[in-house]
Write a protein that holds these residues in place. Structure first.
Motif, mmCIF file in Angstrom:
data_model
loop_
_atom_site.group_PDB
_atom_site.id
_atom_site.type_symbol
_atom_site.label_atom_id
_atom_site.label_comp_id
_atom_site.label_asym_id
_atom_site.label_seq_id
_atom_site.Cartn_x
_atom_site.Cartn_y
_atom_site.Cartn_z
ATOM 1 N N TYR A 183 -10.927 5.102 4.835
ATOM 2 C CA TYR A 183 -9.810 4.400 4.209
ATOM 3 C C TYR A 183 -8.502 4.953 4.757
ATOM 4 O O TYR A 183 -8.297 6.170 4.806
ATOM 5 N N THR A 184 -7.605 4.063 5.184
ATOM 6 C CA THR A 184 -6.318 4.512 5.726
ATOM 7 C C THR A 184 -5.132 4.027 4.908
ATOM 8 O O THR A 184 -4.017 4.490 5.121
ATOM 9 N N GLY A 185 -5.340 3.083 3.997
ATOM 10 C CA GLY A 185 -4.244 2.586 3.176
ATOM 11 C C GLY A 185 -4.473 1.142 2.780
ATOM 12 O O GLY A 185 -5.526 0.569 3.053
ATOM 13 N N ARG A 186 -3.480 0.575 2.142
ATOM 14 C CA ARG A 186 -3.590 -0.827 1.740
ATOM 15 C C ARG A 186 -2.291 -1.536 2.041
ATOM 16 O O ARG A 186 -1.281 -0.911 2.335
ATOM 17 N N THR A 187 -2.352 -2.844 1.940
ATOM 18 C CA THR A 187 -1.161 -3.631 2.232
ATOM 19 C C THR A 187 -0.375 -3.896 0.953
ATOM 20 O O THR A 187 -0.875 -3.695 -0.156
ATOM 21 N N THR A 188 0.816 -4.400 1.144
ATOM 22 C CA THR A 188 1.579 -4.935 0.033
ATOM 23 C C THR A 188 0.856 -6.202 -0.431
ATOM 24 O O THR A 188 -0.053 -6.697 0.250
ATOM 25 N N ASP A 232 -11.954 -2.281 18.894
ATOM 26 C CA ASP A 232 -10.648 -2.293 19.562
ATOM 27 C C ASP A 232 -9.563 -1.565 18.764
ATOM 28 O O ASP A 232 -8.479 -1.313 19.281
ATOM 29 N N VAL A 233 -9.832 -1.263 17.501
ATOM 30 C CA VAL A 233 -8.843 -0.635 16.624
ATOM 31 C C VAL A 233 -8.752 0.861 16.950
ATOM 32 O O VAL A 233 -9.773 1.517 17.141
ATOM 33 N N PRO A 234 -7.524 1.402 17.013
ATOM 34 C CA PRO A 234 -7.398 2.842 17.276
ATOM 35 C C PRO A 234 -8.198 3.667 16.268
ATOM 36 O O PRO A 234 -8.325 3.293 15.102
ATOM 37 N N ARG A 235 -8.744 4.764 16.732
ATOM 38 C CA ARG A 235 -9.499 5.681 15.857
ATOM 39 C C ARG A 235 -8.549 6.374 14.885
ATOM 40 O O ARG A 235 -7.377 6.582 15.183
ATOM 41 N N LEU A 236 -9.107 6.764 13.729
ATOM 42 C CA LEU A 236 -8.350 7.529 12.757
ATOM 43 C C LEU A 236 -8.183 8.942 13.299
ATOM 44 O O LEU A 236 -9.168 9.587 13.665
ATOM 45 N N THR A 237 -6.971 9.398 13.345
ATOM 46 C CA THR A 237 -6.701 10.765 13.762
ATOM 47 C C THR A 237 -5.841 11.421 12.713
ATOM 48 O O THR A 237 -5.030 10.773 12.062
ATOM 49 N N SER A 238 -6.033 12.699 12.535
ATOM 50 C CA SER A 238 -5.192 13.440 11.591
ATOM 51 C C SER A 238 -3.823 13.604 12.206
ATOM 52 O O SER A 238 -3.701 13.810 13.414
ATOM 53 N N ALA A 245 -2.263 14.312 4.638
ATOM 54 C CA ALA A 245 -3.054 15.281 5.399
ATOM 55 C C ALA A 245 -4.345 14.686 5.959
ATOM 56 O O ALA A 245 -4.876 15.170 6.958
ATOM 57 N N ALA A 246 -4.847 13.614 5.332
ATOM 58 C CA ALA A 246 -6.085 12.977 5.796
ATOM 59 C C ALA A 246 -5.813 11.893 6.847
ATOM 60 O O ALA A 246 -6.737 11.275 7.355
ATOM 61 N N GLY A 247 -4.537 11.649 7.151
ATOM 62 C CA GLY A 247 -4.198 10.636 8.135
ATOM 63 C C GLY A 247 -3.959 9.256 7.556
ATOM 64 O O GLY A 247 -3.740 8.296 8.289
ATOM 65 N N ARG A 248 -4.000 9.134 6.205
ATOM 66 C CA ARG A 248 -3.752 7.840 5.559
ATOM 67 C C ARG A 248 -2.254 7.553 5.524
ATOM 68 O O ARG A 248 -1.447 8.462 5.400
ATOM 69 N N TRP A 249 -1.924 6.258 5.597
ATOM 70 C CA TRP A 249 -0.524 5.858 5.488
ATOM 71 C C TRP A 249 -0.046 6.108 4.067
ATOM 72 O O TRP A 249 -0.705 5.730 3.106
ATOM 73 N N ARG A 250 1.095 6.745 3.922
ATOM 74 C CA ARG A 250 1.604 7.088 2.596
ATOM 75 C C ARG A 250 2.209 5.905 1.873
ATOM 76 O O ARG A 250 2.326 5.914 0.648
ATOM 77 N N HIS A 251 2.622 4.871 2.603
ATOM 78 C CA HIS A 251 3.252 3.698 2.003
ATOM 79 C C HIS A 251 2.447 2.458 2.357
ATOM 80 O O HIS A 251 1.793 2.419 3.403
ATOM 81 N N LEU A 309 -7.528 -3.586 1.552
ATOM 82 C CA LEU A 309 -7.644 -2.149 1.745
ATOM 83 C C LEU A 309 -8.091 -1.960 3.186
ATOM 84 O O LEU A 309 -9.047 -2.617 3.641
ATOM 85 N N LEU A 310 -7.400 -1.101 3.890
ATOM 86 C CA LEU A 310 -7.560 -0.982 5.333
ATOM 87 C C LEU A 310 -8.305 0.285 5.727
ATOM 88 O O LEU A 310 -8.234 1.304 5.044
#
Length: 129
Positions: free
Chosen positions: A35-40, A120-126, A99-105, A23-24
């Motif tokens: 939380y931005t999403g998860r991997t396969t 070093d990771v890009p910030r979460l942006t909407s 809408a929260a900026g999370r990856w849909r897939h 979970l990323l």
């Protein structure tokens, strides 16, 4: 359309020794890991590589008490193991976001990036509307 980017592993499905799906997350402008999403599901090789770089979460993990859905629109909750949010990974993601900026897939894990720190990771942006 897909892009390659970095994210931080904050939790995994499976165990620390055999993670199935990371979970990323990314930090927002307020310094909170979101939380931005998860991997396969990880391949056996990827699972072994990631497992060797994960540490069990300490007290005060930013996602303590959170629950994560098993899928888009699903009521089922994932059983996750929180990890120290220290390992940066390179992932391939679909550019579609909610809408929260999370990856849909689900993201595709390309490789661990122990040479990078969470800062070093890009910030979460909407996403733009």
């Amino acid at each position: 359309m897909r892009e390659t980017t970095e994210a931080i592993i904050g939790a995994v499905t499976g165990s620390l020794t055999a993670p199935r799906g990371p979970l990323l997350g990314r930090y927002d402008d307020h310094g909170r890991l979101q939380y931005t999403g998860r991997t396969t599901t990880l391949t056996r090789t990827a699972s072994a590589t990631v497992a060797g770089q994960l540490a069990s979460a300490q007290h005060g993990h930013p996602w303590t008490g959170w629950s994560f859905s098993a899928g888009w629109g699903s009521q089922e909750k994932l059983n996750v193991t929180l990890v120290e949010p220290e390992l940066v990974v390179e992932v391939g993601v679909d550019v579609a976001r909610d809408a929260a900026g999370r990856w849909r897939h689900p993201a595709r894990l390309h490789r661990a990036r122990p040479d990078l720190s969470p800062a070093d990771v890009p910030r979460l942006t909407s996403p733009p509307h």
